[in-house]
Design a protein around this motif. Structure first.
Motif, PDB file in Angstrom:
ATOM      1  N   GLN A   1      -6.732   7.680   5.861  1.00  0.00           N
ATOM      2  CA  GLN A   1      -6.046   6.559   6.496  1.00  0.00           C
ATOM      3  C   GLN A   1      -5.648   6.942   7.923  1.00  0.00           C
ATOM      4  OE1 GLN A   1      -5.383   3.484   5.524  1.00  0.00           O
ATOM      5  NE2 GLN A   1      -4.212   2.956   7.328  1.00  0.00           N
TER       6      GLN A   1
ATOM      7  N   SER B   1       2.794  15.931  -0.643  1.00  0.00           N
ATOM      8  CA  SER B   1       1.903  15.150  -1.501  1.00  0.00           C
ATOM      9  C   SER B   1       1.191  16.039  -2.508  1.00  0.00           C
ATOM     10  CB  SER B   1       0.867  14.412  -0.656  1.00  0.00           C
ATOM     11  OG  SER B   1      -0.026  15.315  -0.040  1.00  0.00           O
TER      12      SER B   1
ATOM     13  N   PRO C   1      -1.152   9.963  -1.169  1.00  0.00           N
ATOM     14  CA  PRO C   1      -0.900   9.275   0.102  1.00  0.00           C
ATOM     15  C   PRO C   1      -2.202   8.845   0.776  1.00  0.00           C
ATOM     16  CG  PRO C   1       0.322  11.347  -0.033  1.00  0.00           C
ATOM     17  CD  PRO C   1      -0.643  11.335  -1.171  1.00  0.00           C
ATOM     18  N   SER C   2      -2.121   7.736   1.519  1.00  0.00           N
ATOM     19  CA  SER C   2      -3.324   7.188   2.154  1.00  0.00           C
ATOM     20  C   SER C   2      -3.924   8.158   3.157  1.00  0.00           C
ATOM     21  CB  SER C   2      -2.990   5.859   2.839  1.00  0.00           C
ATOM     22  OG  SER C   2      -2.591   4.900   1.891  1.00  0.00           O
ATOM     23  N   TYR C   3      -3.074   8.915   3.874  1.00  0.00           N
ATOM     24  CA  TYR C   3      -3.615   9.799   4.908  1.00  0.00           C
ATOM     25  C   TYR C   3      -4.390  10.966   4.303  1.00  0.00           C
ATOM     26  CZ  TYR C   3       0.768  12.238   3.892  1.00  0.00           C
ATOM     27  OH  TYR C   3       1.809  12.855   3.264  1.00  0.00           O
ATOM     28  N   SER C   4      -4.175  11.244   3.020  1.00  0.00           N
ATOM     29  CA  SER C   4      -4.909  12.350   2.405  1.00  0.00           C
ATOM     30  C   SER C   4      -6.359  11.973   2.129  1.00  0.00           C
ATOM     31  CB  SER C   4      -4.237  12.784   1.101  1.00  0.00           C
ATOM     32  OG  SER C   4      -4.309  11.761   0.131  1.00  0.00           O
TER      33      SER C   4
ATOM     34  N   ASP D   1       1.055   4.296  -2.709  1.00  0.00           N
ATOM     35  CA  ASP D   1       1.037   5.733  -2.406  1.00  0.00           C
ATOM     36  C   ASP D   1       2.104   6.468  -3.212  1.00  0.00           C
ATOM     37  OD1 ASP D   1      -0.921   5.134  -0.639  1.00  0.00           O
ATOM     38  OD2 ASP D   1       0.269   5.461   1.181  1.00  0.00           O
ATOM     39  N   GLU D   2       3.299   5.864  -3.288  1.00  0.00           N
ATOM     40  CA  GLU D   2       4.402   6.515  -3.992  1.00  0.00           C
ATOM     41  C   GLU D   2       4.190   6.507  -5.502  1.00  0.00           C
ATOM     42  OE1 GLU D   2       8.091   4.818  -2.827  1.00  0.00           O
ATOM     43  OE2 GLU D   2       7.798   5.169  -0.689  1.00  0.00           O
TER      44      GLU D   2
ATOM     45  N   THR E   1       1.361   6.435  -7.170  1.00  0.00           N
ATOM     46  CA  THR E   1       0.239   7.262  -7.615  1.00  0.00           C
ATOM     47  C   THR E   1       0.368   8.709  -7.178  1.00  0.00           C
ATOM     48  OG1 THR E   1      -1.054   6.715  -5.632  1.00  0.00           O
ATOM     49  CG2 THR E   1      -1.350   5.300  -7.567  1.00  0.00           C
TER      50      THR E   1
ATOM     51  N   ARG F   1       0.837  -1.207   0.000  1.00  0.00           N
ATOM     52  CA  ARG F   1       0.000   0.000   0.000  1.00  0.00           C
ATOM     53  C   ARG F   1       0.874   1.259   0.000  1.00  0.00           C
ATOM     54  NH1 ARG F   1      -1.369   3.088   3.843  1.00  0.00           N
ATOM     55  NH2 ARG F   1      -0.806   1.639   5.496  1.00  0.00           N
ATOM     56  N   GLN F   2       1.995   1.219   0.742  1.00  0.00           N
ATOM     57  CA  GLN F   2       2.917   2.351   0.735  1.00  0.00           C
ATOM     58  C   GLN F   2       3.519   2.552  -0.656  1.00  0.00           C
ATOM     59  OE1 GLN F   2       5.801   1.700   3.829  1.00  0.00           O
ATOM     60  NE2 GLN F   2       4.234   1.391   5.406  1.00  0.00           N
TER      61      GLN F   2
END
Length: 291
Positions: A257, A277, A251-254, A245-246, A248, A241-242
């Motif tokens: 997450q 990001s 980031p997941s937290y955006s 994020d890189e 695409t 998943r990390q």
């Protein structure tokens, strides 16, 4: 009253741009596929330069819509329904001036010296229901194709899905392995030595079950416990998943997450991460501006 530009979204599956073009300004033609019912087709008669008699002739011939091979897959529908609709093709592009003259298209005087002219043609059931000179000044194809990420040899660009394809396959495989292992480790598997058991016994397992044995002393039934490695599989999933994020730039937290550690635990740290990001998203927005 003030006239403003009107924009419409064109479904990617109904868009057929010139495959040789790499960018919008290189398009020599663009074809849009419309799916219309009788009422929508008749509504075209209210628009300029549509041939009313030809449209009525098309409607009398009956529906001509044939599903493409990918439509059933997209709709996830296995029920075959006879469509009561018409396929209308809208063409914008360049043709030789002589072809335009043969089609009795009125060409403005300022384009008399041109070898090519831009036209707009609507076709249904092999009938041309609208044939006109391109009304835009200067003449241009009125479609904008905005890539998420520029591809040097394809007008469609590179999207989020293509960027994270490898990471997604890793995540899918890790999750499948975790579930398979959870199924194995969550159930007891039994080893049975039938030489110790009395013949004809029911092998169903339930609390309080009694097995009868005979002959030499020994354990007739033993359970086998498989090791649970689900957490290790989830660690691989999180790593994939990390990587997604890189690849695409999203980031997941955006997008919500939780469980962010280290830098993301403070407001300043989160601001730094979000600022970094945003650089990727700015590239996408720049593509929207340029295309």
């Amino acid at each position: 009253q003030k006239k403003i530009a009107d924009f419409q979204y064109v479904n990617l599956w109904d868009a057929y741009p010139d495959p040789e073009a790499r960018f919008t300004h290189e398009l020599s033609y663009f074809v849009q596929r419309h799916k219309m019912n009788r009422s929508q087709l008749r509504d075209l008669k209210k628009r300029p330069y549509f041939l009313s008699d030809t449209i009525e002739s098309v409607i009398k011939q009956g529906p001509n819509y044939v599903k493409e091979y990918w439509e059933n897959t997209l709709e996830d529908n296995e029920i075959e329904v006879t469509p009561e609709t018409f396929e209308v093709l809208e063409f914008w592009g360049v043709v030789d001036k002589q072809i335009a003259k043969d089609a009795e298209i009125e060409i403005p005087k300022e384009y008399e010296d041109y070898d090519e002219v831009q036209v707009n043609i609507w076709v249904c059931s092999n009938y041309a229901i609208r044939v006109v000179f391109n009304p835009f000044i200067p003449a241009r194809i009125p479609y904008f194709i905005v890539p998420y990420e520029i591809h040097p040899f394809s007008i469609f660009g590179i999207g989020v899905v293509e960027n994270m394809e490898d990471s997604q396959q890793l995540m899918n495989g890790s999750m499948r392995m975790a579930i398979d292992n959870a199924v194995l480790s969550g159930h007891n598997i039994f080893e049975v030595n039938t030489t110790f058991l009395t013949p004809g016994q029911d092998m169903e397992i339930y609390p309080g079950k009694i097995f009868y044995s005979e002959g030499p002393q020994g354990q007739a039934i033993r359970d086998i416990k498989f090791q649970n490695v689900t957490n290790e599989n989830f660690m691989v999933f999180d790593k994939a998943r990390q990587l997604a994020d890189e690849s695409t730039g999203i980031p997941s937290y955006s997008h919500g997450q939780s469980g962010i550690q280290s830098v993301g635990r403070t407001a300043a740290g989160m601001s730094m991460l979000m600022g970094a990001s945003a650089l990727n998203i700015k590239n996408v927005i720049r593509n929207v501006d340029e295309y």
